[in-house]
Design a protein around this motif. Sequence first.
Motif, PDB file in Angstrom:
ATOM      1  N   UNK A  71       6.031   8.717   3.178  1.00  0.00           N
ATOM      2  CA  UNK A  71       5.503   9.353   1.983  1.00  0.00           C
ATOM      3  C   UNK A  71       5.186   8.351   0.887  1.00  0.00           C
ATOM      4  N   UNK A  72       6.072   7.382   0.688  1.00  0.00           N
ATOM      5  CA  UNK A  72       5.820   6.368  -0.349  1.00  0.00           C
ATOM      6  C   UNK A  72       4.631   5.485   0.016  1.00  0.00           C
ATOM      7  N   UNK A  73       4.529   5.130   1.300  1.00  0.00           N
ATOM      8  CA  UNK A  73       3.392   4.326   1.732  1.00  0.00           C
ATOM      9  C   UNK A  73       2.082   5.087   1.563  1.00  0.00           C
ATOM     10  N   UNK A  74       2.146   6.408   1.757  1.00  0.00           N
ATOM     11  CA  UNK A  74       0.960   7.237   1.548  1.00  0.00           C
ATOM     12  C   UNK A  74       0.589   7.270   0.070  1.00  0.00           C
ATOM     13  N   UNK A  75       1.592   7.356  -0.800  1.00  0.00           N
ATOM     14  CA  UNK A  75       1.326   7.305  -2.244  1.00  0.00           C
ATOM     15  C   UNK A  75       0.586   6.025  -2.619  1.00  0.00           C
ATOM     16  N   UNK A  76       0.910   4.948  -1.927  1.00  0.00           N
ATOM     17  CA  UNK A  76       0.368   3.636  -2.267  1.00  0.00           C
ATOM     18  C   UNK A  76      -0.971   3.382  -1.589  1.00  0.00           C
ATOM     19  N   UNK A 118       6.245  11.800  11.270  1.00  0.00           N
ATOM     20  CA  UNK A 118       6.682  11.714   9.866  1.00  0.00           C
ATOM     21  C   UNK A 118       5.551  11.790   8.851  1.00  0.00           C
ATOM     22  N   UNK A 119       4.382  11.312   9.224  1.00  0.00           N
ATOM     23  CA  UNK A 119       3.336  11.073   8.224  1.00  0.00           C
ATOM     24  C   UNK A 119       2.581  12.333   7.813  1.00  0.00           C
ATOM     25  N   UNK A 120       2.448  13.296   8.709  1.00  0.00           N
ATOM     26  CA  UNK A 120       1.513  14.399   8.464  1.00  0.00           C
ATOM     27  C   UNK A 120       1.900  15.261   7.275  1.00  0.00           C
ATOM     28  N   UNK A 121       3.180  15.604   7.128  1.00  0.00           N
ATOM     29  CA  UNK A 121       3.559  16.494   6.035  1.00  0.00           C
ATOM     30  C   UNK A 121       3.387  15.845   4.657  1.00  0.00           C
ATOM     31  N   UNK A 122       3.942  14.642   4.398  1.00  0.00           N
ATOM     32  CA  UNK A 122       3.672  14.032   3.087  1.00  0.00           C
ATOM     33  C   UNK A 122       2.192  13.756   2.865  1.00  0.00           C
ATOM     34  N   UNK A 123       1.450  13.446   3.937  1.00  0.00           N
ATOM     35  CA  UNK A 123       0.005  13.262   3.786  1.00  0.00           C
ATOM     36  C   UNK A 123      -0.654  14.562   3.351  1.00  0.00           C
ATOM     37  N   UNK A 124      -0.198  15.672   3.914  1.00  0.00           N
ATOM     38  CA  UNK A 124      -0.781  16.971   3.563  1.00  0.00           C
ATOM     39  C   UNK A 124      -0.489  17.343   2.120  1.00  0.00           C
ATOM     40  N   UNK A 125       0.754  17.133   1.683  1.00  0.00           N
ATOM     41  CA  UNK A 125       1.099  17.436   0.294  1.00  0.00           C
ATOM     42  C   UNK A 125       0.314  16.539  -0.664  1.00  0.00           C
ATOM     43  N   UNK A 126       0.111  15.287  -0.272  1.00  0.00           N
ATOM     44  CA  UNK A 126      -0.694  14.359  -1.071  1.00  0.00           C
ATOM     45  C   UNK A 126      -2.127  14.886  -1.196  1.00  0.00           C
ATOM     46  N   UNK A 127      -2.697  15.340  -0.075  1.00  0.00           N
ATOM     47  CA  UNK A 127      -4.068  15.834  -0.072  1.00  0.00           C
ATOM     48  C   UNK A 127      -4.202  17.104  -0.903  1.00  0.00           C
ATOM     49  N   UNK A 128      -3.194  17.978  -0.839  1.00  0.00           N
ATOM     50  CA  UNK A 128      -3.236  19.206  -1.639  1.00  0.00           C
ATOM     51  C   UNK A 128      -3.237  18.868  -3.127  1.00  0.00           C
ATOM     52  N   UNK A 129      -2.388  17.942  -3.525  1.00  0.00           N
ATOM     53  CA  UNK A 129      -2.354  17.520  -4.921  1.00  0.00           C
ATOM     54  C   UNK A 129      -3.675  16.866  -5.324  1.00  0.00           C
ATOM     55  N   UNK A 388       3.284  13.982  -9.813  1.00  0.00           N
ATOM     56  CA  UNK A 388       2.075  13.947  -8.988  1.00  0.00           C
ATOM     57  C   UNK A 388       1.809  12.581  -8.352  1.00  0.00           C
ATOM     58  N   UNK A 389       2.167  11.503  -9.060  1.00  0.00           N
ATOM     59  CA  UNK A 389       1.937  10.170  -8.522  1.00  0.00           C
ATOM     60  C   UNK A 389       2.877   9.798  -7.399  1.00  0.00           C
ATOM     61  N   UNK A 390       3.910  10.611  -7.178  1.00  0.00           N
ATOM     62  CA  UNK A 390       4.877  10.345  -6.104  1.00  0.00           C
ATOM     63  C   UNK A 390       5.034  11.574  -5.210  1.00  0.00           C
ATOM     64  N   UNK A 391       3.956  12.302  -5.053  1.00  0.00           N
ATOM     65  CA  UNK A 391       4.015  13.521  -4.258  1.00  0.00           C
ATOM     66  C   UNK A 391       4.373  13.234  -2.802  1.00  0.00           C
ATOM     67  N   UNK A 392       3.830  12.145  -2.241  1.00  0.00           N
ATOM     68  CA  UNK A 392       4.139  11.805  -0.854  1.00  0.00           C
ATOM     69  C   UNK A 392       5.609  11.505  -0.660  1.00  0.00           C
ATOM     70  N   UNK A 393       6.168  10.650  -1.517  1.00  0.00           N
ATOM     71  CA  UNK A 393       7.582  10.291  -1.404  1.00  0.00           C
ATOM     72  C   UNK A 393       8.479  11.493  -1.666  1.00  0.00           C
ATOM     73  N   UNK A 394       8.138  12.297  -2.667  1.00  0.00           N
ATOM     74  CA  UNK A 394       8.943  13.475  -2.993  1.00  0.00           C
ATOM     75  C   UNK A 394       8.926  14.481  -1.845  1.00  0.00           C
ATOM     76  N   UNK A 395       7.767  14.667  -1.208  1.00  0.00           N
ATOM     77  CA  UNK A 395       7.661  15.576  -0.067  1.00  0.00           C
ATOM     78  C   UNK A 395       8.454  15.046   1.125  1.00  0.00           C
ATOM     79  N   UNK A 396       8.386  13.730   1.329  1.00  0.00           N
ATOM     80  CA  UNK A 396       9.168  13.140   2.406  1.00  0.00           C
ATOM     81  C   UNK A 396      10.659  13.302   2.180  1.00  0.00           C
ATOM     82  N   UNK A 397      11.091  13.144   0.929  1.00  0.00           N
ATOM     83  CA  UNK A 397      12.509  13.337   0.610  1.00  0.00           C
ATOM     84  C   UNK A 397      12.933  14.779   0.850  1.00  0.00           C
TER      85      UNK A 397
END
Length: 459
Positions: A71-76, A118-129, A388-397
Amino acid sequence: MTAGAVETDTGFDRRLLAPMMIGSILNPINSSIIAIALVPIAVALGAPASQTAWLVSGLYLATAVGQPVMGRLIDVHGPRRLYLVGALCTVAAGILGVVAPDLWVLVIARVLLGIGTCAAYPASMYLIRMEGDRTGTASPAGVLTALSVTTQTIAVIGPTLGGLLIGLGGWRATFAVNIPLGVAILVLGLLFLPRTVPASGGQGTGSDWVGVALFTAMVLSLLVFLMHLSLDRMWLPVLAVGVGTAFVLWERRRTHPFIDVAVFVGNRPLVVTYVRAVLAATVSYSYLYGYTQWLQETRELSATAAGLVLLPTFVVGIVVSVTTGRRPQIRRKLLVGAVAQMAAAALILSTWTDAPVWYLVLTAAVTGVPQGLINLAVQNTLYHQADPGRMGASSGLLRTFMYSGAMLASAASGAFFGARATTAGVHELALFMLVVAAVLAVLTVVDRSLRAVDAAAQS
Protein backbone atom coordinates in the motif's frame (compact mmCIF):
# COMPACT_ATOMS: atom_id res chain seq x y z
CA MET A 1 -4.65 9.39 -17.46
CA THR A 2 -4.79 5.61 -17.98
CA ALA A 3 -3.63 3.10 -20.50
CA GLY A 4 -6.67 2.63 -22.67
CA ALA A 5 -9.06 4.06 -20.08
CA VAL A 6 -12.05 6.21 -20.78
CA GLU A 7 -11.84 9.53 -18.95
CA THR A 8 -15.00 11.43 -18.18
CA ASP A 9 -15.58 14.65 -16.30
CA THR A 10 -18.46 13.51 -14.14
CA GLY A 11 -18.36 9.74 -13.66
CA PHE A 12 -16.06 7.08 -12.27
CA ASP A 13 -13.94 5.48 -15.00
CA ARG A 14 -15.83 2.19 -15.37
CA ARG A 15 -12.96 0.48 -17.18
CA LEU A 16 -11.05 0.45 -13.91
CA LEU A 17 -13.70 -1.69 -12.26
CA ALA A 18 -12.72 -5.05 -13.79
CA PRO A 19 -9.06 -5.03 -12.67
CA MET A 20 -10.06 -3.60 -9.29
CA MET A 21 -12.73 -6.17 -8.52
CA ILE A 22 -11.16 -9.30 -9.98
CA GLY A 23 -7.77 -8.48 -8.46
CA SER A 24 -9.30 -7.82 -5.05
CA ILE A 25 -11.14 -11.16 -5.05
CA LEU A 26 -7.98 -13.26 -4.92
CA ASN A 27 -6.79 -12.49 -1.40
CA PRO A 28 -10.08 -13.10 0.47
CA ILE A 29 -10.92 -16.14 -1.66
CA ASN A 30 -7.57 -17.74 -0.96
CA SER A 31 -7.74 -16.86 2.73
CA SER A 32 -10.97 -18.86 3.10
CA ILE A 33 -10.77 -21.53 0.38
CA ILE A 34 -8.10 -23.38 2.35
CA ALA A 35 -10.54 -23.98 5.23
CA ILE A 36 -12.22 -26.76 3.29
CA ALA A 37 -8.96 -28.16 1.84
CA LEU A 38 -7.00 -28.70 5.08
CA VAL A 39 -8.42 -32.14 5.82
CA PRO A 40 -7.93 -33.52 2.25
CA ILE A 41 -4.37 -32.14 2.14
CA ALA A 42 -3.56 -33.67 5.52
CA VAL A 43 -4.82 -37.07 4.36
CA ALA A 44 -3.03 -36.90 1.00
CA LEU A 45 0.33 -35.80 2.41
CA GLY A 46 0.15 -37.58 5.76
CA ALA A 47 0.61 -34.32 7.65
CA PRO A 48 -0.70 -33.58 11.17
CA ALA A 49 -2.97 -30.63 11.86
CA SER A 50 -0.12 -28.79 13.59
CA GLN A 51 1.72 -28.68 10.25
CA THR A 52 -1.23 -28.04 7.90
CA ALA A 53 -2.06 -25.00 10.05
CA TRP A 54 0.93 -23.33 8.38
CA LEU A 55 -1.02 -23.31 5.12
CA VAL A 56 -3.36 -20.85 6.82
CA SER A 57 -0.74 -18.97 8.81
CA GLY A 58 1.73 -18.66 5.93
CA LEU A 59 -0.69 -16.66 3.80
CA TYR A 60 -1.82 -14.55 6.74
CA LEU A 61 1.71 -13.69 7.82
CA ALA A 62 2.69 -12.73 4.27
CA THR A 63 -0.47 -10.69 3.82
CA ALA A 64 -0.42 -8.97 7.21
CA VAL A 65 3.07 -7.68 6.50
CA GLY A 66 2.74 -7.28 2.74
CA GLN A 67 -0.51 -5.29 2.54
CA PRO A 68 0.73 -2.07 4.18
CA VAL A 69 4.12 -2.40 2.45
CA MET A 70 2.43 -2.74 -0.94
CA GLY A 71 0.00 0.00 0.00
CA ARG A 72 2.78 2.46 0.84
CA LEU A 73 4.64 1.63 -2.36
CA ILE A 74 1.42 2.25 -4.27
CA ASP A 75 1.06 5.64 -2.56
CA VAL A 76 4.54 6.48 -3.81
CA HIS A 77 4.78 4.85 -7.23
CA GLY A 78 1.16 4.47 -8.29
CA PRO A 79 -0.84 1.24 -8.56
CA ARG A 80 0.19 -0.17 -11.95
CA ARG A 81 3.65 -1.68 -11.31
CA LEU A 82 2.81 -3.20 -7.93
CA TYR A 83 -0.46 -4.62 -9.26
CA LEU A 84 1.33 -6.32 -12.17
CA VAL A 85 4.07 -7.75 -9.95
CA GLY A 86 1.37 -9.15 -7.68
CA ALA A 87 -0.36 -10.79 -10.64
CA LEU A 88 2.87 -12.54 -11.69
CA CYS A 89 3.46 -13.80 -8.14
CA THR A 90 -0.12 -15.14 -8.04
CA VAL A 91 0.38 -17.14 -11.23
CA ALA A 92 3.71 -18.49 -9.95
CA ALA A 93 2.11 -19.51 -6.65
CA GLY A 94 -0.67 -21.36 -8.45
CA ILE A 95 1.83 -23.32 -10.55
CA LEU A 96 3.96 -24.14 -7.51
CA GLY A 97 0.92 -25.39 -5.61
CA VAL A 98 -0.08 -27.70 -8.46
CA VAL A 99 3.36 -29.39 -8.65
CA ALA A 100 4.33 -29.21 -4.95
CA PRO A 101 5.73 -32.59 -3.80
CA ASP A 102 5.24 -32.04 -0.07
CA LEU A 103 3.57 -29.87 2.53
CA TRP A 104 6.38 -27.37 3.01
CA VAL A 105 6.53 -26.52 -0.68
CA LEU A 106 2.79 -25.92 -0.42
CA VAL A 107 3.44 -23.56 2.48
CA ILE A 108 5.94 -21.65 0.30
CA ALA A 109 3.28 -21.47 -2.42
CA ARG A 110 0.81 -20.03 0.09
CA VAL A 111 3.34 -17.42 1.26
CA LEU A 112 4.02 -16.42 -2.35
CA LEU A 113 0.27 -16.30 -2.92
CA GLY A 114 -0.12 -14.00 0.07
CA ILE A 115 2.51 -11.65 -1.33
CA GLY A 116 1.02 -11.79 -4.82
CA THR A 117 -2.52 -10.97 -3.73
CA CYS A 118 -1.45 -8.05 -1.50
CA ALA A 119 -1.43 -5.28 -4.08
CA ALA A 120 -4.95 -5.32 -5.53
CA TYR A 121 -6.95 -4.05 -2.56
CA PRO A 122 -4.77 -1.02 -1.64
CA ALA A 123 -4.46 -0.30 -5.37
CA SER A 124 -8.24 -0.32 -5.65
CA MET A 125 -8.74 2.01 -2.69
CA TYR A 126 -6.07 4.30 -4.17
CA LEU A 127 -7.91 4.34 -7.51
CA ILE A 128 -11.26 5.06 -5.85
CA ARG A 129 -9.77 8.03 -4.02
CA MET A 130 -8.04 9.21 -7.21
CA GLU A 131 -11.26 9.00 -9.21
CA GLY A 132 -13.23 10.60 -6.39
CA ASP A 133 -10.87 13.57 -6.46
CA ARG A 134 -11.03 13.79 -10.25
CA THR A 135 -14.82 13.62 -10.46
CA GLY A 136 -15.54 15.62 -7.30
CA THR A 137 -17.46 12.71 -5.77
CA ALA A 138 -16.81 12.69 -2.03
CA SER A 139 -18.33 9.25 -1.46
CA PRO A 140 -18.57 6.94 -4.49
CA ALA A 141 -20.97 4.63 -2.64
CA GLY A 142 -21.66 2.30 -5.55
CA VAL A 143 -17.98 1.61 -6.23
CA LEU A 144 -17.18 1.18 -2.53
CA THR A 145 -20.06 -1.30 -2.24
CA ALA A 146 -18.80 -3.30 -5.20
CA LEU A 147 -15.32 -3.37 -3.69
CA SER A 148 -16.68 -4.49 -0.33
CA VAL A 149 -18.53 -7.35 -2.00
CA THR A 150 -15.43 -8.51 -3.85
CA THR A 151 -12.98 -8.08 -0.99
CA GLN A 152 -14.79 -9.47 2.03
CA THR A 153 -18.37 -10.59 1.45
CA ILE A 154 -17.23 -12.88 -1.35
CA ALA A 155 -14.63 -14.44 0.95
CA VAL A 156 -17.41 -16.54 2.41
CA ILE A 157 -17.81 -18.38 -0.89
CA GLY A 158 -14.26 -19.70 -0.47
CA PRO A 159 -15.26 -22.89 1.38
CA THR A 160 -18.10 -23.53 -1.08
CA LEU A 161 -15.83 -22.99 -4.08
CA GLY A 162 -13.12 -25.07 -2.44
CA GLY A 163 -15.52 -27.94 -1.87
CA LEU A 164 -16.65 -27.89 -5.49
CA LEU A 165 -13.07 -27.69 -6.80
CA ILE A 166 -11.97 -30.57 -4.58
CA GLY A 167 -14.91 -32.63 -5.82
CA LEU A 168 -13.95 -31.94 -9.43
CA GLY A 169 -10.16 -32.06 -9.38
CA GLY A 170 -8.85 -32.78 -5.90
CA TRP A 171 -7.25 -30.35 -3.45
CA ARG A 172 -4.63 -29.19 -5.96
CA ALA A 173 -7.44 -27.53 -7.90
CA THR A 174 -7.70 -24.97 -5.07
CA PHE A 175 -4.20 -23.82 -6.07
CA ALA A 176 -4.67 -24.23 -9.83
CA VAL A 177 -7.60 -21.81 -9.89
CA ASN A 178 -5.13 -18.97 -9.26
CA ILE A 179 -3.38 -19.52 -12.59
CA PRO A 180 -6.18 -18.36 -14.93
CA LEU A 181 -7.28 -15.69 -12.44
CA GLY A 182 -3.72 -14.38 -12.15
CA VAL A 183 -3.38 -14.24 -15.94
CA ALA A 184 -6.71 -12.42 -16.19
CA ILE A 185 -5.74 -9.68 -13.74
CA LEU A 186 -2.33 -9.36 -15.41
CA VAL A 187 -3.99 -8.65 -18.76
CA LEU A 188 -6.56 -6.30 -17.22
CA GLY A 189 -3.85 -4.43 -15.35
CA LEU A 190 -1.78 -3.98 -18.50
CA LEU A 191 -4.80 -2.68 -20.39
CA PHE A 192 -6.47 -0.34 -17.92
CA LEU A 193 -4.41 0.70 -14.90
CA PRO A 194 -2.93 4.23 -14.81
CA ARG A 195 0.67 4.79 -15.91
CA THR A 196 0.92 8.05 -14.03
CA VAL A 197 2.98 8.45 -10.85
CA PRO A 198 1.61 10.30 -7.77
CA ALA A 199 2.58 13.89 -7.12
CA SER A 200 5.32 12.76 -4.71
CA GLY A 201 7.11 11.34 -7.72
CA GLY A 202 8.37 8.41 -5.70
CA GLN A 203 11.17 10.46 -4.21
CA GLY A 204 12.35 9.49 -0.75
CA THR A 205 9.09 8.12 0.59
CA GLY A 206 9.62 4.62 -0.72
CA SER A 207 13.12 4.11 0.68
CA ASP A 208 12.35 3.64 4.39
CA TRP A 209 13.43 0.01 4.42
CA VAL A 210 14.53 0.20 8.05
CA GLY A 211 10.96 1.14 8.93
CA VAL A 212 9.64 -1.73 6.79
CA ALA A 213 12.02 -4.18 8.54
CA LEU A 214 11.02 -3.01 12.03
CA PHE A 215 7.32 -3.17 11.14
CA THR A 216 7.77 -6.67 9.73
CA ALA A 217 9.57 -7.89 12.86
CA MET A 218 6.87 -6.38 15.08
CA VAL A 219 3.96 -7.93 13.18
CA LEU A 220 5.61 -11.34 12.78
CA SER A 221 6.46 -11.54 16.49
CA LEU A 222 2.90 -10.75 17.50
CA LEU A 223 1.20 -13.00 14.95
CA VAL A 224 3.44 -16.01 15.60
CA PHE A 225 2.54 -15.66 19.29
CA LEU A 226 -1.17 -15.57 18.41
CA MET A 227 -0.73 -18.68 16.27
CA HIS A 228 0.76 -20.63 19.19
CA LEU A 229 -0.53 -19.18 22.44
CA SER A 230 1.50 -20.50 25.37
CA LEU A 231 3.37 -19.20 28.38
CA ASP A 232 6.75 -20.32 27.06
CA ARG A 233 6.30 -17.96 24.10
CA MET A 234 5.59 -14.85 26.17
CA TRP A 235 8.89 -13.46 24.98
CA LEU A 236 7.30 -12.89 21.56
CA PRO A 237 4.82 -10.17 22.61
CA VAL A 238 7.60 -8.61 24.71
CA LEU A 239 9.77 -8.58 21.60
CA ALA A 240 6.87 -7.11 19.59
CA VAL A 241 6.51 -4.26 22.09
CA GLY A 242 10.25 -3.55 22.03
CA VAL A 243 10.49 -3.60 18.26
CA GLY A 244 7.26 -1.61 18.01
CA THR A 245 8.71 1.09 20.25
CA ALA A 246 11.82 1.25 18.08
CA PHE A 247 9.59 1.42 15.00
CA VAL A 248 7.61 4.38 16.35
CA LEU A 249 10.75 6.26 17.38
CA TRP A 250 12.36 5.64 13.99
CA GLU A 251 9.30 6.65 11.97
CA ARG A 252 8.78 9.87 13.93
CA ARG A 253 12.29 10.98 12.96
CA ARG A 254 11.86 10.26 9.26
CA THR A 255 10.93 13.00 6.81
CA HIS A 256 9.17 10.44 4.61
CA PRO A 257 8.28 7.50 6.87
CA PHE A 258 6.92 4.14 5.74
CA ILE A 259 3.98 4.67 8.12
CA ASP A 260 3.38 8.15 9.47
CA VAL A 261 2.68 7.19 13.09
CA ALA A 262 1.97 10.83 13.96
CA VAL A 263 -1.10 10.63 11.70
CA PHE A 264 -2.46 7.71 13.71
CA VAL A 265 -1.69 9.31 17.06
CA GLY A 266 -3.70 12.33 15.97
CA ASN A 267 -6.43 10.29 14.27
CA ARG A 268 -8.06 8.36 17.09
CA PRO A 269 -11.24 7.56 15.07
CA LEU A 270 -9.12 5.72 12.49
CA VAL A 271 -7.43 3.71 15.25
CA VAL A 272 -10.87 2.76 16.61
CA THR A 273 -11.86 1.66 13.09
CA TYR A 274 -8.86 -0.68 13.02
CA VAL A 275 -9.89 -2.11 16.41
CA ARG A 276 -13.40 -2.70 15.05
CA ALA A 277 -11.87 -4.52 12.09
CA VAL A 278 -10.00 -6.85 14.47
CA LEU A 279 -13.14 -7.63 16.47
CA ALA A 280 -15.35 -8.22 13.43
CA ALA A 281 -12.75 -10.40 11.73
CA THR A 282 -12.26 -12.47 14.88
CA VAL A 283 -15.93 -13.43 14.88
CA SER A 284 -16.12 -13.93 11.12
CA TYR A 285 -13.04 -16.16 10.86
CA SER A 286 -13.98 -18.14 13.97
CA TYR A 287 -17.05 -19.12 11.98
CA LEU A 288 -15.21 -19.74 8.73
CA TYR A 289 -12.51 -21.94 10.27
CA GLY A 290 -13.90 -23.28 13.53
CA TYR A 291 -17.47 -23.95 12.48
CA THR A 292 -16.36 -25.38 9.13
CA GLN A 293 -14.02 -27.77 10.92
CA TRP A 294 -16.86 -28.89 13.19
CA LEU A 295 -19.11 -29.52 10.18
CA GLN A 296 -16.52 -31.90 8.73
CA GLU A 297 -15.14 -33.63 11.82
CA THR A 298 -18.17 -33.95 14.10
CA ARG A 299 -21.19 -33.37 11.88
CA GLU A 300 -19.33 -35.62 9.37
CA LEU A 301 -20.12 -33.69 6.21
CA SER A 302 -17.88 -34.07 3.17
CA ALA A 303 -15.84 -31.13 1.97
CA THR A 304 -18.33 -30.49 -0.83
CA ALA A 305 -21.37 -30.80 1.46
CA ALA A 306 -19.84 -28.52 4.09
CA GLY A 307 -19.10 -25.94 1.41
CA LEU A 308 -22.69 -26.06 0.18
CA VAL A 309 -24.05 -25.68 3.72
CA LEU A 310 -22.04 -22.44 4.04
CA LEU A 311 -23.32 -21.10 0.69
CA PRO A 312 -26.24 -19.14 2.26
CA THR A 313 -23.69 -17.03 4.14
CA PHE A 314 -22.30 -15.87 0.81
CA VAL A 315 -25.73 -15.36 -0.81
CA VAL A 316 -27.18 -13.40 2.11
CA GLY A 317 -23.98 -11.37 2.46
CA ILE A 318 -24.10 -10.35 -1.19
CA VAL A 319 -27.79 -9.42 -1.03
CA VAL A 320 -27.30 -7.37 2.14
CA SER A 321 -24.27 -5.55 0.72
CA VAL A 322 -26.00 -4.69 -2.54
CA THR A 323 -29.29 -3.57 -0.98
CA THR A 324 -27.68 -1.44 1.75
CA GLY A 325 -24.52 -0.28 -0.01
CA ARG A 326 -25.82 3.09 -1.20
CA ARG A 327 -27.41 3.94 2.14
CA PRO A 328 -25.11 6.26 4.09
CA GLN A 329 -25.95 5.10 7.66
CA ILE A 330 -22.58 3.58 8.55
CA ARG A 331 -23.15 3.59 12.31
CA ARG A 332 -26.46 1.77 11.92
CA LYS A 333 -24.85 -0.87 9.72
CA LEU A 334 -22.19 -1.51 12.35
CA LEU A 335 -24.76 -1.82 15.13
CA VAL A 336 -27.08 -4.14 13.22
CA GLY A 337 -24.08 -6.17 12.06
CA ALA A 338 -22.76 -6.59 15.60
CA VAL A 339 -26.18 -7.71 16.84
CA ALA A 340 -26.43 -10.16 13.93
CA GLN A 341 -23.00 -11.57 14.84
CA MET A 342 -24.30 -12.14 18.37
CA ALA A 343 -27.38 -13.90 16.96
CA ALA A 344 -25.23 -16.15 14.78
CA ALA A 345 -22.99 -17.00 17.74
CA ALA A 346 -26.11 -17.86 19.78
CA LEU A 347 -27.26 -20.27 17.06
CA ILE A 348 -23.88 -22.02 17.06
CA LEU A 349 -23.95 -22.10 20.86
CA SER A 350 -27.31 -23.91 20.66
CA THR A 351 -26.34 -26.39 17.94
CA TRP A 352 -26.04 -30.12 18.57
CA THR A 353 -24.08 -33.00 17.07
CA ASP A 354 -26.81 -34.29 14.75
CA ALA A 355 -28.42 -30.92 14.06
CA PRO A 356 -30.55 -31.13 10.89
CA VAL A 357 -29.47 -29.51 7.68
CA TRP A 358 -32.15 -26.81 7.94
CA TYR A 359 -30.62 -25.61 11.22
CA LEU A 360 -27.16 -25.51 9.69
CA VAL A 361 -28.49 -23.54 6.72
CA LEU A 362 -30.31 -21.12 9.06
CA THR A 363 -27.07 -20.53 10.98
CA ALA A 364 -25.21 -19.87 7.74
CA ALA A 365 -27.89 -17.45 6.50
CA VAL A 366 -27.91 -15.41 9.73
CA THR A 367 -24.12 -15.22 9.62
CA GLY A 368 -24.36 -13.68 6.15
CA VAL A 369 -26.10 -10.55 7.50
CA PRO A 370 -23.09 -9.16 9.41
CA GLN A 371 -20.78 -10.34 6.64
CA GLY A 372 -22.62 -8.01 4.28
CA LEU A 373 -22.98 -5.09 6.70
CA ILE A 374 -19.85 -4.79 8.82
CA ASN A 375 -17.21 -5.15 6.12
CA LEU A 376 -18.91 -2.53 3.98
CA ALA A 377 -19.26 -0.13 6.92
CA VAL A 378 -15.65 -0.54 8.08
CA GLN A 379 -14.31 0.02 4.57
CA ASN A 380 -16.45 3.13 4.04
CA THR A 381 -15.40 4.48 7.44
CA LEU A 382 -11.74 4.08 6.52
CA TYR A 383 -12.33 5.88 3.21
CA HIS A 384 -13.55 8.96 5.07
CA GLN A 385 -11.10 8.86 8.00
CA ALA A 386 -7.77 8.07 6.31
CA ASP A 387 -5.34 10.66 4.98
CA PRO A 388 -6.00 10.76 1.20
CA GLY A 389 -2.25 10.88 0.53
CA ARG A 390 -1.80 7.60 2.41
CA MET A 391 -4.88 5.75 1.26
CA GLY A 392 -2.86 2.78 -0.01
CA ALA A 393 -0.94 2.31 3.24
CA SER A 394 -4.04 2.89 5.38
CA SER A 395 -6.02 0.33 3.35
CA GLY A 396 -3.19 -2.16 3.62
CA LEU A 397 -3.08 -1.67 7.39
CA LEU A 398 -6.81 -2.39 7.51
CA ARG A 399 -6.05 -5.82 6.07
CA THR A 400 -3.24 -6.30 8.59
CA PHE A 401 -5.66 -5.69 11.45
CA MET A 402 -8.30 -7.92 9.89
CA TYR A 403 -5.86 -10.78 9.56
CA SER A 404 -4.79 -10.21 13.15
CA GLY A 405 -8.41 -11.00 13.95
CA ALA A 406 -8.16 -14.10 11.78
CA MET A 407 -5.11 -15.19 13.76
CA LEU A 408 -6.99 -14.65 17.02
CA ALA A 409 -9.81 -16.78 15.62
CA SER A 410 -7.35 -19.51 14.65
CA ALA A 411 -5.77 -19.44 18.11
CA ALA A 412 -9.21 -19.60 19.75
CA SER A 413 -10.24 -22.56 17.59
CA GLY A 414 -7.05 -24.40 18.52
CA ALA A 415 -7.53 -23.68 22.22
CA PHE A 416 -11.18 -24.77 22.31
CA PHE A 417 -10.93 -27.75 19.95
CA GLY A 418 -7.64 -29.40 20.83
CA ALA A 419 -7.15 -32.48 18.64
CA ARG A 420 -10.70 -32.52 17.31
CA ALA A 421 -13.55 -30.08 16.67
CA THR A 422 -16.09 -31.48 19.14
CA THR A 423 -19.56 -30.12 19.81
CA ALA A 424 -18.47 -29.00 23.27
CA GLY A 425 -15.53 -27.20 21.66
CA VAL A 426 -17.70 -25.40 19.11
CA HIS A 427 -19.98 -24.27 21.94
CA GLU A 428 -16.99 -22.74 23.74
CA LEU A 429 -15.91 -21.09 20.49
CA ALA A 430 -19.44 -19.70 20.02
CA LEU A 431 -19.39 -18.21 23.52
CA PHE A 432 -16.08 -16.54 22.65
CA MET A 433 -17.65 -15.17 19.43
CA LEU A 434 -20.63 -13.87 21.41
CA VAL A 435 -18.42 -11.92 23.81
CA VAL A 436 -16.29 -10.41 21.01
CA ALA A 437 -19.41 -9.37 19.06
CA ALA A 438 -20.82 -7.74 22.20
CA VAL A 439 -17.60 -5.74 22.61
CA LEU A 440 -17.93 -4.64 18.97
CA ALA A 441 -21.49 -3.45 19.62
CA VAL A 442 -20.47 -1.46 22.71
CA LEU A 443 -17.50 0.12 20.91
CA THR A 444 -19.81 1.23 18.13
CA VAL A 445 -22.37 2.73 20.51
CA VAL A 446 -19.80 4.86 22.35
CA ASP A 447 -17.92 6.03 19.23
CA ARG A 448 -19.21 9.55 18.58
CA SER A 449 -16.90 10.02 15.58
CA LEU A 450 -19.20 7.80 13.50
CA ARG A 451 -21.72 10.64 13.36
CA ALA A 452 -19.18 12.74 11.46
CA VAL A 453 -18.56 9.82 9.10
CA ASP A 454 -22.31 9.47 8.49
CA ALA A 455 -22.51 13.18 7.71
CA ALA A 456 -19.57 12.94 5.27
CA ALA A 457 -21.10 9.87 3.60
CA GLN A 458 -24.36 11.74 3.00
CA SER A 459 -22.64 14.74 1.40
